[in-house]
Design a protein around this motif. Structure first.
Motif, PDB file in Angstrom:
ATOM      1  N   SER A   1      -2.164 -53.875  26.923  1.00  0.00           N
ATOM      2  CA  SER A   1      -1.078 -53.566  25.994  1.00  0.00           C
ATOM      3  C   SER A   1      -1.443 -54.031  24.584  1.00  0.00           C
ATOM      4  O   SER A   1      -1.075 -53.370  23.592  1.00  0.00           O
ATOM      5  N   ALA A   2      -2.182 -55.139  24.478  1.00  0.00           N
ATOM      6  CA  ALA A   2      -2.640 -55.588  23.157  1.00  0.00           C
ATOM      7  C   ALA A   2      -3.622 -54.586  22.555  1.00  0.00           C
ATOM      8  O   ALA A   2      -3.605 -54.339  21.338  1.00  0.00           O
ATOM      9  N   GLU A   3      -4.473 -54.022  23.387  1.00  0.00           N
ATOM     10  CA  GLU A   3      -5.376 -52.985  22.879  1.00  0.00           C
ATOM     11  C   GLU A   3      -4.586 -51.778  22.380  1.00  0.00           C
ATOM     12  O   GLU A   3      -4.828 -51.269  21.280  1.00  0.00           O
ATOM     13  N   ASP A   4      -3.633 -51.312  23.193  1.00  0.00           N
ATOM     14  CA  ASP A   4      -2.842 -50.136  22.805  1.00  0.00           C
ATOM     15  C   ASP A   4      -2.063 -50.371  21.513  1.00  0.00           C
ATOM     16  O   ASP A   4      -2.012 -49.499  20.635  1.00  0.00           O
ATOM     17  N   GLU A   5      -1.432 -51.535  21.401  1.00  0.00           N
ATOM     18  CA  GLU A   5      -0.465 -51.775  20.332  1.00  0.00           C
ATOM     19  C   GLU A   5      -1.054 -52.451  19.099  1.00  0.00           C
ATOM     20  O   GLU A   5      -0.487 -52.345  18.001  1.00  0.00           O
ATOM     21  N   VAL A   6      -2.181 -53.143  19.249  1.00  0.00           N
ATOM     22  CA  VAL A   6      -2.757 -53.881  18.124  1.00  0.00           C
ATOM     23  C   VAL A   6      -4.122 -53.316  17.721  1.00  0.00           C
ATOM     24  O   VAL A   6      -4.338 -52.961  16.561  1.00  0.00           O
ATOM     25  N   LEU A   7      -5.043 -53.227  18.677  1.00  0.00           N
ATOM     26  CA  LEU A   7      -6.414 -52.839  18.335  1.00  0.00           C
ATOM     27  C   LEU A   7      -6.549 -51.348  18.051  1.00  0.00           C
ATOM     28  O   LEU A   7      -7.204 -50.951  17.080  1.00  0.00           O
ATOM     29  N   TRP A   8      -5.947 -50.500  18.905  1.00  0.00           N
ATOM     30  CA  TRP A   8      -6.119 -49.065  18.703  1.00  0.00           C
ATOM     31  C   TRP A   8      -5.670 -48.607  17.316  1.00  0.00           C
ATOM     32  O   TRP A   8      -6.406 -47.844  16.666  1.00  0.00           O
ATOM     33  N   PRO A   9      -4.481 -49.014  16.819  1.00  0.00           N
ATOM     34  CA  PRO A   9      -4.095 -48.585  15.465  1.00  0.00           C
ATOM     35  C   PRO A   9      -5.079 -49.023  14.384  1.00  0.00           C
ATOM     36  O   PRO A   9      -5.329 -48.268  13.430  1.00  0.00           O
ATOM     37  N   VAL A  10      -5.649 -50.224  14.533  1.00  0.00           N
ATOM     38  CA  VAL A  10      -6.636 -50.687  13.559  1.00  0.00           C
ATOM     39  C   VAL A  10      -7.875 -49.793  13.597  1.00  0.00           C
ATOM     40  O   VAL A  10      -8.407 -49.385  12.554  1.00  0.00           O
ATOM     41  N   LEU A  11      -8.342 -49.471  14.804  1.00  0.00           N
ATOM     42  CA  LEU A  11      -9.514 -48.602  14.924  1.00  0.00           C
ATOM     43  C   LEU A  11      -9.250 -47.207  14.363  1.00  0.00           C
ATOM     44  O   LEU A  11     -10.112 -46.619  13.705  1.00  0.00           O
ATOM     45  N   GLU A  12      -8.065 -46.690  14.639  1.00  0.00           N
ATOM     46  CA  GLU A  12      -7.748 -45.346  14.148  1.00  0.00           C
ATOM     47  C   GLU A  12      -7.691 -45.309  12.623  1.00  0.00           C
ATOM     48  O   GLU A  12      -8.129 -44.331  12.006  1.00  0.00           O
ATOM     49  N   ARG A  13      -7.188 -46.379  12.003  1.00  0.00           N
ATOM     50  CA  ARG A  13      -7.182 -46.437  10.539  1.00  0.00           C
ATOM     51  C   ARG A  13      -8.590 -46.611   9.986  1.00  0.00           C
ATOM     52  O   ARG A  13      -8.974 -45.993   8.994  1.00  0.00           O
ATOM     53  N   ALA A  14      -9.376 -47.457  10.642  1.00  0.00           N
ATOM     54  CA  ALA A  14     -10.688 -47.794  10.097  1.00  0.00           C
ATOM     55  C   ALA A  14     -11.720 -46.697  10.334  1.00  0.00           C
ATOM     56  O   ALA A  14     -12.535 -46.397   9.456  1.00  0.00           O
ATOM     57  N   ALA A  15     -11.702 -46.110  11.542  1.00  0.00           N
ATOM     58  CA  ALA A  15     -12.754 -45.158  11.915  1.00  0.00           C
ATOM     59  C   ALA A  15     -12.345 -43.709  11.726  1.00  0.00           C
ATOM     60  O   ALA A  15     -13.207 -42.823  11.708  1.00  0.00           O
ATOM     61  N   GLY A  16     -11.046 -43.457  11.632  1.00  0.00           N
ATOM     62  CA  GLY A  16     -10.573 -42.103  11.347  1.00  0.00           C
ATOM     63  C   GLY A  16     -11.065 -41.088  12.360  1.00  0.00           C
ATOM     64  O   GLY A  16     -10.886 -41.236  13.569  1.00  0.00           O
ATOM     65  N   ALA A  17     -11.711 -40.046  11.859  1.00  0.00           N
ATOM     66  CA  ALA A  17     -12.159 -38.946  12.710  1.00  0.00           C
ATOM     67  C   ALA A  17     -13.257 -39.347  13.677  1.00  0.00           C
ATOM     68  O   ALA A  17     -13.570 -38.598  14.614  1.00  0.00           O
ATOM     69  N   HIS A  18     -13.828 -40.514  13.478  1.00  0.00           N
ATOM     70  CA  HIS A  18     -14.919 -40.959  14.363  1.00  0.00           C
ATOM     71  C   HIS A  18     -14.408 -41.507  15.694  1.00  0.00           C
ATOM     72  O   HIS A  18     -15.218 -41.824  16.573  1.00  0.00           O
ATOM     73  N   VAL A  19     -13.096 -41.660  15.838  1.00  0.00           N
ATOM     74  CA  VAL A  19     -12.565 -42.288  17.049  1.00  0.00           C
ATOM     75  C   VAL A  19     -11.574 -41.356  17.747  1.00  0.00           C
ATOM     76  O   VAL A  19     -10.752 -40.713  17.108  1.00  0.00           O
ATOM     77  N   ASP A  20     -11.704 -41.284  19.059  1.00  0.00           N
ATOM     78  CA  ASP A  20     -10.738 -40.576  19.903  1.00  0.00           C
ATOM     79  C   ASP A  20     -10.450 -41.479  21.097  1.00  0.00           C
ATOM     80  O   ASP A  20     -11.289 -41.654  21.977  1.00  0.00           O
ATOM     81  N   LEU A  21      -9.255 -42.058  21.117  1.00  0.00           N
ATOM     82  CA  LEU A  21      -8.898 -43.046  22.126  1.00  0.00           C
ATOM     83  C   LEU A  21      -8.056 -42.464  23.249  1.00  0.00           C
ATOM     84  O   LEU A  21      -7.532 -43.212  24.076  1.00  0.00           O
ATOM     85  N   THR A  22      -7.947 -41.149  23.298  1.00  0.00           N
ATOM     86  CA  THR A  22      -7.056 -40.510  24.272  1.00  0.00           C
ATOM     87  C   THR A  22      -7.412 -40.890  25.700  1.00  0.00           C
ATOM     88  O   THR A  22      -6.535 -41.265  26.501  1.00  0.00           O
ATOM     89  N   GLU A  23      -8.685 -40.799  26.040  1.00  0.00           N
ATOM     90  CA  GLU A  23      -9.095 -41.067  27.421  1.00  0.00           C
ATOM     91  C   GLU A  23      -8.849 -42.520  27.805  1.00  0.00           C
ATOM     92  O   GLU A  23      -8.367 -42.809  28.914  1.00  0.00           O
ATOM     93  N   LEU A  24      -9.150 -43.440  26.891  1.00  0.00           N
ATOM     94  CA  LEU A  24      -8.929 -44.852  27.183  1.00  0.00           C
ATOM     95  C   LEU A  24      -7.440 -45.158  27.305  1.00  0.00           C
ATOM     96  O   LEU A  24      -7.024 -45.949  28.159  1.00  0.00           O
ATOM     97  N   THR A  25      -6.630 -44.549  26.459  1.00  0.00           N
ATOM     98  CA  THR A  25      -5.180 -44.746  26.541  1.00  0.00           C
ATOM     99  C   THR A  25      -4.635 -44.190  27.853  1.00  0.00           C
ATOM    100  O   THR A  25      -3.764 -44.806  28.488  1.00  0.00           O
ATOM    101  N   ASP A  26      -5.139 -43.044  28.271  1.00  0.00           N
ATOM    102  CA  ASP A  26      -4.729 -42.472  29.558  1.00  0.00           C
ATOM    103  C   ASP A  26      -5.105 -43.418  30.705  1.00  0.00           C
ATOM    104  O   ASP A  26      -4.340 -43.571  31.672  1.00  0.00           O
ATOM    105  N   ASP A  27      -6.289 -44.026  30.618  1.00  0.00           N
ATOM    106  CA  ASP A  27      -6.687 -45.007  31.633  1.00  0.00           C
ATOM    107  C   ASP A  27      -5.687 -46.146  31.703  1.00  0.00           C
ATOM    108  O   ASP A  27      -5.306 -46.601  32.795  1.00  0.00           O
ATOM    109  N   HIS A  28      -5.258 -46.626  30.544  1.00  0.00           N
ATOM    110  CA  HIS A  28      -4.294 -47.727  30.519  1.00  0.00           C
ATOM    111  C   HIS A  28      -2.983 -47.326  31.193  1.00  0.00           C
ATOM    112  O   HIS A  28      -2.340 -48.147  31.851  1.00  0.00           O
ATOM    113  N   ALA A  29      -2.590 -46.082  31.036  1.00  0.00           N
ATOM    114  CA  ALA A  29      -1.315 -45.628  31.602  1.00  0.00           C
ATOM    115  C   ALA A  29      -1.306 -45.691  33.122  1.00  0.00           C
ATOM    116  O   ALA A  29      -0.244 -45.855  33.731  1.00  0.00           O
ATOM    117  N   VAL A  30      -2.486 -45.554  33.745  1.00  0.00           N
ATOM    118  CA  VAL A  30      -2.520 -45.597  35.210  1.00  0.00           C
ATOM    119  C   VAL A  30      -2.622 -47.026  35.736  1.00  0.00           C
ATOM    120  O   VAL A  30      -2.480 -47.248  36.943  1.00  0.00           O
TER     121      VAL A  30
END
Length: 211
Positions: free
Chosen positions: A58-87
């Protein structure tokens, strides 16, 4: 940037170590009736472990992922990892149920052993994918200051230090331990000194002679 997400990697290492030994422990003890004290100890450890995994993802989803999306922009796609977290949460819920049944009935069920084996396999694959995807992005795009802020926010989210710290120390190399002491100052030095011994007693009750 000379950024190294040591804390993230150590958390993963501690998680995988526990997954392996808990899956093996419950496999060995499946259908075995334990005494009241040990059954409670194993159940409590499993509950803390599930809480630890939930806190981490949950810390990755709520804290780290937004930072990565801002910093890396188009270079990052976290969809698959987020889907993994959901299961993960349904899998953790089944293990919590198995732990509660163990506490009440003093017997390790075959279902609990199977659920832990399933979680072990899932997270070994997920963490390998995450480290292959996320760690290079952190090193490339997230500044040292921003990473320090990420770690500070995550620390404030209420992880159980009496559970987390000894498990992290158990997987640290000498160099990583020295870095942890240097960066953490007196509070971390005190935790390193005071927390491992009672935790080792707890581990001995849970895992017996093989840890």
């Amino acid at each position: 940037m000379n950024n190294e997400p040591t804390g993230l990697l150590l958390a993963h290492r501690a998680m995988l170590r526990d997954l392996d030994r808990l899956a093996e422990l419950t496999r060995q003890l499946a259908t075995t009736r334990l005494d009241r004290k040990r059954s409670a100890a194993v159940a409590d450890y499993l509950s803390d472990f599930c809480d630890s995994i939930h806190h981490h993802h949950s810390a990755e989803d709520e804290v780290l992922w937004p930072v990565l999306e801002r910093a890396a922009g188009a270079h990052v796609d976290l969809t698959e990892l987020t889907d993994d977290h959901a299961v993960l949460d349904p899998k953790l819920a089944r293990i919590r149920q198995g732990a509660a049944a163990l506490r009440a009935g003093h017997t390790v069920s075959a279902e609990l052993a199977a659920d832990l084996a399933d979680l072990r396999d899932t997270l070994h694959e997920h963490i390998a994918d995450e480290e292959r995807t996320i760690v290079p992005l952190i090193r490339t795009y997230v500044s040292d200051d921003e990473w320090n802020r990420v770690e500070s926010v995550i620390r404030k989210r209420g992880a159980k230090m009496t559970f987390e710290v000894p498990r992290i120390l158990a997987v640290c190399t000498d160099d990583e331990l020295a870095e942890t002491r240097r960066e953490g100052g007196i509070p971390v030095a005190l935790m390193i000194k005071l927390l491992p011994l009672p935790f080792k007693r707890r581990e001995s009750l849970v895992f017996g002679g093989s840890r």
